[in-house]
Design an enzyme around this catalytic site. Structure first.
Site, mmCIF file in Angstrom:
data_model
loop_
_atom_site.group_PDB
_atom_site.id
_atom_site.type_symbol
_atom_site.label_atom_id
_atom_site.label_comp_id
_atom_site.label_asym_id
_atom_site.label_seq_id
_atom_site.Cartn_x
_atom_site.Cartn_y
_atom_site.Cartn_z
ATOM 1 N N LYS A 263 3.625 8.000 3.708
ATOM 2 C CA LYS A 263 2.570 7.267 4.422
ATOM 3 C C LYS A 263 2.470 5.795 3.993
ATOM 4 C CE LYS A 263 -0.253 11.286 5.496
ATOM 5 N NZ LYS A 263 -1.576 11.909 5.511
ATOM 6 N N ASP A 299 -6.110 9.682 9.802
ATOM 7 C CA ASP A 299 -6.656 10.607 8.789
ATOM 8 C C ASP A 299 -8.127 10.323 8.523
ATOM 9 O OD1 ASP A 299 -4.385 12.117 8.321
ATOM 10 O OD2 ASP A 299 -3.636 10.780 6.757
HETATM 11 P P1 NAP Z 1 -2.525 12.667 -4.036
HETATM 12 O O1 NAP Z 1 -2.364 11.313 -3.452
HETATM 13 O O2 NAP Z 1 -1.454 13.220 -4.908
HETATM 14 O O3 NAP Z 1 -3.905 12.645 -4.880
HETATM 15 C C1 NAP Z 1 -4.351 13.779 -5.516
HETATM 16 C C2 NAP Z 1 -5.630 13.472 -6.298
HETATM 17 O O4 NAP Z 1 -6.063 14.682 -6.876
HETATM 18 C C3 NAP Z 1 -5.441 12.497 -7.449
HETATM 19 O O5 NAP Z 1 -6.643 11.778 -7.626
HETATM 20 C C4 NAP Z 1 -5.209 13.420 -8.628
HETATM 21 O O6 NAP Z 1 -5.571 12.878 -9.879
HETATM 22 C C5 NAP Z 1 -6.150 14.538 -8.297
HETATM 23 N N1 NAP Z 1 -5.786 15.783 -8.965
HETATM 24 C C6 NAP Z 1 -4.588 16.421 -8.900
HETATM 25 N N2 NAP Z 1 -4.653 17.563 -9.603
HETATM 26 C C7 NAP Z 1 -5.902 17.614 -10.129
HETATM 27 C C8 NAP Z 1 -6.573 18.545 -10.991
HETATM 28 N N3 NAP Z 1 -5.963 19.646 -11.424
HETATM 29 N N4 NAP Z 1 -7.845 18.281 -11.329
HETATM 30 C C9 NAP Z 1 -8.484 17.181 -10.907
HETATM 31 N N5 NAP Z 1 -7.894 16.265 -10.095
HETATM 32 C C10 NAP Z 1 -6.626 16.494 -9.723
HETATM 33 O O7 NAP Z 1 -2.763 13.759 -2.911
HETATM 34 P P2 NAP Z 1 -3.477 13.538 -1.473
HETATM 35 O O8 NAP Z 1 -2.458 13.153 -0.486
HETATM 36 O O9 NAP Z 1 -4.656 12.674 -1.675
HETATM 37 O O10 NAP Z 1 -3.920 15.025 -1.113
HETATM 38 C C11 NAP Z 1 -5.008 15.659 -1.769
HETATM 39 C C12 NAP Z 1 -5.351 16.954 -1.049
HETATM 40 O O11 NAP Z 1 -5.837 16.640 0.254
HETATM 41 C C13 NAP Z 1 -4.132 17.862 -0.854
HETATM 42 O O12 NAP Z 1 -4.409 19.106 -1.397
HETATM 43 C C14 NAP Z 1 -3.965 18.031 0.633
HETATM 44 O O13 NAP Z 1 -3.813 19.381 0.965
HETATM 45 C C15 NAP Z 1 -5.296 17.550 1.197
HETATM 46 N N6 NAP Z 1 -5.050 16.860 2.481
HETATM 47 C C16 NAP Z 1 -5.532 17.459 3.602
HETATM 48 C C17 NAP Z 1 -5.338 16.889 4.831
HETATM 49 C C18 NAP Z 1 -5.900 17.564 6.063
HETATM 50 O O14 NAP Z 1 -5.515 17.234 7.190
HETATM 51 N N7 NAP Z 1 -6.825 18.477 5.892
HETATM 52 C C19 NAP Z 1 -4.655 15.666 4.942
HETATM 53 C C20 NAP Z 1 -4.177 15.051 3.769
HETATM 54 C C21 NAP Z 1 -4.380 15.671 2.544
HETATM 55 P P3 NAP Z 1 -4.521 12.092 -10.805
HETATM 56 O O15 NAP Z 1 -4.211 10.804 -10.080
HETATM 57 O O16 NAP Z 1 -5.216 11.896 -12.066
HETATM 58 O O17 NAP Z 1 -3.281 12.961 -10.883
#
Ligand code: NAP
Length: 456
Positions: A263, A299
């Protein structure tokens, strides 16, 4: 063959349309003449005496009652701004956007007798109106033809060739297909793409790594069939977005959904970004028209739409990654007081600074206080069965929106239900962002329920 000509006044829709209908041997329908027949007076007189709003009503009546069957249809310059018009015009048709330089347009419309739409000087008005309608034109069109240096007969011949052979010349299609094969990204979609290169059918797809299990190809191809759009939506899985996009450009692709992890990486590959994508720093939608690419982000609307009733309230946002950035943008846009909590405090602070909200660290067992909790970390995503928060930490009467959507009933949503909270599953973000993306791809607005039923 049913061809629809779109574009601003003076781009040649009527003159090119008449020539094109002659070449194809089909009737020519000018929606302006149908409006005049209904109103019993010329378009200029409708604008002058009854105003633009009444003109738009006549226009919609003229478009929804267009006769079915083969024809070339010329539309008014503002027709595409109405999603109902676009749905009717697109059904079973190939839509061609005619463009021209501002100077050529002003030359062609001088002395038409139509009152101006704004108080601006003529050239500025044309520039401003085209800018305002740019997204609507590009969404509704299957392809784009610049008529600045073409006589109407030449433009008509170009369009007739596109309708017969597609937008890509056979030699270019071979080069594009060879480049796409080298990337290995098209997988099961390759056979479908090979077949469509000699027809006008427009190519769309999803680009990610991984993306093989995406529901988007099935969903979009069903939507194209339902709304009579001549499109094919493929899956592209590759760690190298530049290679895939380079190959797809040679195949004159029309639109792409972009997913993890590309993205942000696609941004330097695009010609322009819309305001929201630039602010969020991520693109999940690429629209390509006339060889120019625009990156957008839907999004954030996927987060905004389901919680619009909470505008002006308070929110806690858990996580500081990509999904959290889209969520922060949405919640701030709703005038909410947003507190970002993340396990890495510096990341929470950086996100909060970008979107002018507050930041903090996530402490174990702490009870939150807000109208809305949005969860944007992968915790609870299959196969993980844990929840970042327990029922006792959730504020009484709040709404919990878990962006994780596999499984649909996440551990956090179960905790929220135990605490008596209103819950919104992550599928709602997908549903609403898809409605917005389909509108950017086609100009057609669909009800969220249609997507819900398709992905159920
Ligand atoms: P990302 O960019 O990798 O960010 C993940 C975030 O979660 C970071 O702040 C990370 O912290 C934190 N994190 C990871 N593991 C953790 C844990 N065990 N405890 C606390 N914090 C934790 O991922 P993203 O793209 O934002 O996606 C996040 C979630 O949103 C995904 O699970 C995805 O399924 C969901 N999502 C859903 C949609 C939808 O259409 N519904 C669309 C996009 C994403 P650190 O930086 O400290 O590692």
């Amino acid at each position: 063959m049913r061809g629809v000509l779109l574009g601003y006044r003076g781009t040649g829709k009527s003159s090119v349309g008449r020539h094109l209908a002659g070449l194809l041997g089909v009737p020519f329908i000018d929606t302006a003449r149908r409006i005049e027949a209904r109103a019993g007076r010329p378009v200029a007189a409708i604008f002058r005496n009854e105003g633009e709003a009444r003109f738009r009503e006549y226009e919609r009546e003229a478009i929804v009652s267009l006769p079915a069957g083969d024809a070339v249809i010329a539309t008014g310059g503002g027709a595409v701004c109405d999603a109902v018009n676009v749905r009717h015009l697109r059904a079973g048709s190939f839509c061609i956007l005619l463009t021209a330089s501002v100077e050529a347009i002003c030359r062609r419309i001088a002395g038409s007798g139509r009152p101006p739409l704004t108080a601006l000087p003529p050239e500025d008005e044309v520039r401003a109106m085209i800018g305002k309608r740019r997204q609507a034109y590009r969404a509704a069109a299957d392809c784009c033809v610049d008529t600045t240096d073409l006589a109407p007969a030449e433009a008509a011949a170009t369009i007739a060739r596109i309708l017969a052979e597609g937008t890509v010349r056979p030699a270019e299609a071979e080069t594009g297909l060879a480049a796409l094969r080298v990337t290995g990204a098209a997988g099961e979609s390759l056979a479908g793409i090979e077949q469509l290169q000699r027809r006008p059918t427009r190519l769309y797809g999803i680009l990610g790594f991984p993306s093989r299990h995406s529901k988007s190809p099935g969903m979009y191809n069903q939507l194209f069939a339902r709304y009579g759009i001549d499109g094919f939506y493929a899956g592209f899985e590759s760690p190298d977005p530049a290679a895939v996009i380079g190959a797809l450009e040679r195949l004159d692709y029309r639109g792409l959904s972009v997913t993890i992890p590309h993205k942000t990486a696609v941004i330097p590959l695009l010609d322009r970004l819309d305001e929201d994508a630039a602010a969020i720093g991520a693109v999940n939608t690429i629209v390509r028209c006339g060889g120019e690419t625009t990156g957008s982000n839907t999004d954030w609307l996927g987060v905004r739409r389901p919680v619009e009733d909470l505008a002006g309230g308070s929110a806690v946002l858990l996580g500081a990654g990509g999904a959290a950035a889209a969520a922060a943008y949405a919640l701030v846009d709703l005038d909410m007081d947003v507190l970002v909590l993340a396990r890495t405090k510096e990341k929470a602070e950086a996100l909060a600074t970008r979107f002018h909200c507050r930041a903090g660290a996530l402490h174990e067992g702490e009870r939150l206080d807000a109208d809305l909790v949005v969860h944007a970390t992968p915790v609870g995503m299959e196969p993980d069965a844990s929840s970042l928060l327990a029922a006792a930490q959730l504020p009484e009467g709040c709404t919990v929106f878990d962006l994780v959507y596999t499984p649909p009933e996440t551990p956090l949503l179960r905790e929220a239900r135990r605490a008596g909270c209103r819950t919104i599953p992550g599928t709602e973000m997908f549903v609403h962002q898809a409605c917005e993306q389909f509108a950017l791809f086609t100009g057609i607005r669909i009800p969220p329920q249609e997507i819900r039923e398709m992905i159920a």
